[in-house]
Enzyme design. Structure first.
Site, PDB file in Angstrom:
ATOM      1  N   GLU A   1       0.852  -1.190   0.000  1.00  0.00           N
ATOM      2  CA  GLU A   1       0.000   0.000   0.000  1.00  0.00           C
ATOM      3  C   GLU A   1       0.886   1.238   0.000  1.00  0.00           C
ATOM      4  O   GLU A   1       1.643   1.463   0.943  1.00  0.00           O
ATOM      5  CB  GLU A   1      -0.911   0.029   1.226  1.00  0.00           C
ATOM      6  CG  GLU A   1      -2.190  -0.747   1.017  1.00  0.00           C
ATOM      7  CD  GLU A   1      -3.168  -0.545   2.165  1.00  0.00           C
ATOM      8  OE1 GLU A   1      -3.160   0.537   2.790  1.00  0.00           O
ATOM      9  OE2 GLU A   1      -3.932  -1.481   2.426  1.00  0.00           O
TER      10      GLU A   1
ATOM     11  N   ASP B   1      -7.016   8.583   9.926  1.00  0.00           N
ATOM     12  CA  ASP B   1      -5.724   8.144  10.442  1.00  0.00           C
ATOM     13  C   ASP B   1      -5.426   8.673  11.832  1.00  0.00           C
ATOM     14  O   ASP B   1      -5.744   9.805  12.170  1.00  0.00           O
ATOM     15  CB  ASP B   1      -4.605   8.572   9.485  1.00  0.00           C
ATOM     16  CG  ASP B   1      -4.586   7.712   8.244  1.00  0.00           C
ATOM     17  OD1 ASP B   1      -4.507   6.477   8.392  1.00  0.00           O
ATOM     18  OD2 ASP B   1      -4.675   8.258   7.131  1.00  0.00           O
TER      19      ASP B   1
END
Lengths: 395, 271
Positions: free
Chosen positions: B49, B60
C-alpha cells in the site's frame, strides 16, 4: 452526464455540493442521525421542547435593532438593522443549533457529546446545553485558538466540559474538526457529534442550517413589522456559514432580497475567502468549495478571527454562489478591527471579530446603487476577543 | 477479474496469508520510502500500500498523521507517489494506492485513472469515499481495468454489507476496529465475527487492517483473513528511531517478525 443527475437528486445534495464523504465506520451513524432528525421534525413534542428552551434558556426572540448612528457615520442612504444574536445566551447564534442537536442526541439515547470549536462560541454553547442536561461534553479546539480565545476556554471549563487541544497542522478550527471526526470514528456507538456550522456530511448541513433558520424567520417578520417592506440586502459573515444561512434562509424565497456573505479577507499572511476564491473539493465529509493548492492539499488560511479561519464552507452556501443567489464579499483583518471599534463607539455594541467582518462590509455596500434597506446578522458578541485586540483598537 | 484479485486468489489457493505493508510515500524521505517498499517486495510481500499523504487525514491516527505531515513538508504529491508506484512495479510488487479523495478529485478522475494504470498501479483505496459516493471514481478506474477497493467496518450493517461486499473487486478491506489507524488493537473475537459476516456475502480475498500492532495480532488476523495490513506499527518504528538508518533497520525487523508469524503453521488452527 447521467451520473450528475443522480447525484443532484440524492438527499443531502445542494447542486454539485454536499454528500457524504466519510470513512465507512461512520456511514451507519449518519443514516441513524438522518432518521432521527426526520422523526424529530415530524414530532410536535420535539418542536415544543425546542421552543421552550429557545425562549426560556436562550432568550429568543432576539431583537432587530436599528443602528442610526452607524447609518449616519457611513452616510448610508438606507436604514441598517442589526439582528441581535449577540444578545442570545452564551453570546452568539451558536446556541440555536446546540439546543436542537443536544435534544436530538437525547432522543437517540447518546450521553457522550463531542464538538469542535474555532472561536470557542460553539464550544461554549455546546457545554452550556450539556450542563443543562447533565451530559458528558468534550470540545476539540486548536491550540492556537485556545490561546487567542482564552475566556471561552474558561467558560467551557466552568460549564463542566473537557477542552482537548488539537495540536496538528495550524492548530485552528480545521485541525479541531479533524480531531473531532477521529473521536467520533472511534466512539461512534456511544457518542453524538454536535457540528457547529452548516458543514460536514449529510445530514449535518441541513440539520444545522435548519436549527439556525429561526434567525431569518424572526428577522423577516421583524423587518416587515418595523418598515413594512423586505430588505434590499441581507448581510452576514461567513466562516462555515451557519449564521449566514440562518439569516439567508429566511429570505431565500424572496428574490428581491440580495444575499451578501462576507468572508475573511485576512492580511498579507493570507485569507479565508472560500466562497470567493475556492475550488470544488472534499473536506470534512462534504463536497463544497475549498481553498486548496494545485495538488489538492488543503491550503493554509488566515484570519484575525478564529471563527472565520477555516478553508472550507457549507455546501448550501457554495451552491447559492454557483447559482448566483449569493454574492461573496470580503473584509480584511484591518477593516474588521476598524468596524469592531466603530460599532462599540457608535452603537454601544461590542461585536465578535467574526461579526465585525459583516459590519465592515457595510461601508462599501451602502455606496452601491439599489441599497434601500439592510439587515445585518450581528451574530455574536466580542467579550472573548478583548485579550487579543491590537493596541490601535483599544485606546 | 483484475490482476490484483487473481494474484490474491492464487495466494489463498496455495494456503498462504499475505502481509500487506502500508508505507507513506515520501516518509521519512522519498528515496527511503521507496527503498523500504522495494525491500518489502524482496522479502515476499506482494501487495504494497503506497500511502499518499493528505493535509487532513480523518481516518488516520497520530502516527500516520505525523508521517504524512513530514512527507508533505518534503513535497510529496499524488503525482510523485505515482512515480514510486512505477518503481515498486519494477521491483516485482503490486502497489495499491491509498489516498484521500481530494487530491484525486483535483487531478481529475479520468486523468488519475489513466496515470495510475500507466504507472502499473494494481488498485486504489480511498478511505473517505463512502460506497454511496464512489460511482464516478469506480467507473473511471474500471475503464482502465483497476479496482476501487471497498472498506467494511465493524459498524457496517448487514444491509450495507450485502450492498458493498456483493460487487466487491480486487479485495475487501476489513477495518478491524471502529476507530482510526494505529490507535488500538482488535480482539480476535471482533476479527473473527467481522470476517464471518463478510464471508456470507462474498468470496473475494479479505485483507484486515487497522489495529494490527504486531506479530500476535497478525497471527490472529491470519486465522480469518487472506491478508494482513500493517501501517502505523511500521511507521512508528521509523518515527521513533534516532536516525533514518536505524529506523529502516527496525522497520524491516518488524516486517520479518510479521512474515514469520504469518508463516507459522499453527495459525491455521481454527478455534
Amino acid at each position: 452526464m447521467p451520473g450528475d443527475t443522480t447525484l443532484t437528486r440524492r438527499p443531502g445534495r445542494f447542486g454539485r455540493h454536499g454528500g457524504q464523504y466519510v470513512p465507512e465506520t461512520l456511514m451507519p451513524a449518519l443514516a441513524e442521525l438522518a432518521r432521527a432528525h426526520t422523526e424529530a421534525l415530524a414530532d410536535p413534542g420535539f418542536a415544543a421542547d425546542l421552543d421552550v428552551l429557545l425562549r426560556d434558556f436562550a432568550g429568543r426572540p432576539t431583537p432587530l435593532d436599528r443602528a442610526r448612528r452607524l447609518e449616519a457615520a457611513l452616510d448610508s442612504p438606507a436604514p441598517i438593522y442589526l439582528k441581535r444574536e449577540d444578545l442570545l445566551h452564551t453570546g452568539a447564534h451558536k446556541l440555536n443549533n446546540t439546543i436542537g442537536q443536544v435534544l436530538l442526541a437525547r432522543r437517540m439515547g447518546k450521553r457522550r457529546i463531542i464538538a469542535e470549536t474555532g472561536a470557542g462560541q460553539h464550544g461554549v454553547a455546546t457545554a452550556a446545553v450539556c450542563a443543562r442536561f447533565g451530559l458528558e461534553c468534550i470540545v476539540y479546539m486548536g491550540e492556537t485558538d485556545m490561546q487567542r480565545q482564552r475566556p471561552n476556554v474558561q467558560r467551557m471549563h466552568l460549564f463542566g466540559a473537557e477542552v482537548r487541544p488539537a495540536r496538528t497542522g495550524r492548530r485552528t478550527l480545521q485541525d479541531a474538526t479533524s480531531e473531532a471526526i477521529r473521536d467520533w470514528v472511534a466512539n461512534v456507538e456511544t457518542t453524538y457529534y454536535v457540528i457547529g456550522s452548516a458543514v460536514g456530511p449529510h445530514p449535518y448541513p441541513e440539520l444545522v442550517a435548519g436549527f439556525q433558520t429561526v434567525i431569518g424567520g424572526e428577522a423577516r417578520a421583524q423587518i416587515l413589522d418595523a418598515e413594512g417592506r423586505l430588505p434590499s440586502h441581507a448581510v452576514a459573515c461567513v466562516g462555515g456559514g451557519s449564521n449566514a444561512l440562518g439569516l439567508f434562509r429566511g429570505f431565500l424565497d424572496d428574490p428581491e432580497v440580495a444575499l451578501v456573505g462576507v468572508e475573511a479577507g485576512g492580511s498579507a499572511d493570507g485569507h479565508a475567502r472560500t466562497l470567493g476564491l475556492g475550488d470544488p473539493g472534499v473536506l470534512h465529509g462534504a463536497m463544497s468549495l475549498l481553498l486548496q493548492d494545485e495538488d489538492g492539499q488543503v491550503a493554509p488560511v488566515h484570519s484575525v478571527s478564529a471563527g472565520l479561519d477555516y478553508p472550507g464552507v457549507g455546501p448550501q452556501l457554495a451552491h447559492l454562489v454557483d447559482t448566483f443567489r449569493l454574492v461573496a464579499a470580503a473584509a480584511t483583518d484591518a477593516e474588521a478591527l476598524a468596524a469592531f471599534a466603530d460599532l462599540c463607539r457608535l452603537e454601544g455594541i461590542l461585536p465578535a471579530l467574526e461579526t465585525a467582518h459583516a459590519i465592515a462590509h457595510l461601508r462599501a455596500l451602502v455606496r452601491e446603487p439599489d441599497v434601500r434597506l439592510v439587515v445585518v446578522n450581528c451574530s455574536g458578541r466580542g467579550d472573548k476577543d478583548l485579550d487579543h485586540l491590537p493596541e490601535e483598537v483599544t485606546p | 477479474m483484475t490482476g490484483l484479485e487473481r494474484a490474491l486468489r492464487m495466494r489463498r489457493d496455495r494456503g498462504e496469508v499475505g502481509l500487506v505493508p502500508y508505507l507513506t510515500a515520501g516518509f521519512p524521505d522519498e528515496p527511503t520510502s521507496l527503498a523500504l517498499m522495494q525491500a518489502c517486495v524482496a522479502r515476499g510481500c506482494e501487495v504494497i500500500e503506497v500511502g499518499v499523504p493528505f493535509s487532513d487525514p480523518v481516518a488516520d491516527g497520530p502516527v500516520i498523521q505525523r508521517a504524512g505531515q513530514r512527507a508533505l513538508e518534503q513535497g510529496m504529491t499524488l503525482r510523485r507517489a505515482l512515480h514510486l508506484v512505477r518503481e515498486v512495479v519494477a521491483a516485482g510488487g503490486r502497489p495499491v494506492i491509498m489516498t484521500y479523495l481530494n487530491p484525486v478529485l483535483r487531478l481529475g478522475f479520468a486523468e488519475f485513472a489513466t496515470a495510475a494504470r500507466a504507472a502499473g498501479c494494481a488498485g486504489v483505496i480511498v478511505p473517505d469515499l463512502s460506497h454511496e459516493e464512489s460511482g464516478d471514481l469506480r467507473r473511471a478506474l474500471a475503464g482502465e481495468g483497476l479496482p476501487l477497493v471497498d472498506l467494511v467496518a465493524p459498524t457496517t450493517t448487514p444491509e450495507r454489507l450485502g450492498r458493498i461486499a456483493g460487487p466487491a473487486a480486487g479485495f475487501l478491506y476489513l477495518v478491524a476496529v471502529a476507530g482510526v489507524t494505529g490507535t488500538r488493537s482488535a480482539t480476535f473475537a471482533d476479527l473473527a465475527a467481522l470476517a464471518a459476516r463478510v464471508r456470507e456475502h462474498t468470496d473475494v480475498p479479505l485483507n484486515i487492517g487497522f489495529g494490527i500492532d504486531g506479530p500476535d495480532r497478525a497471527r490472529e488476523a491470519a486465522r480469518v483473513a487472506d491478508g494482513v495490513i500493517v501501517g502505523s506499527a511500521l511507521l512508528r518504528r521509523l518515527l521513533e528511531a534516532p536516525t533514518t538508518a536505524t529506523g529502516v533497520e527496525a522497520t524491516l525487523a518488524l516486517i520479518d517478525e510479521l512474515l514469520a508469524a504469518l508463516m507459522d503453521p499453527a495459525r491455521r488452527t481454527h478455534s
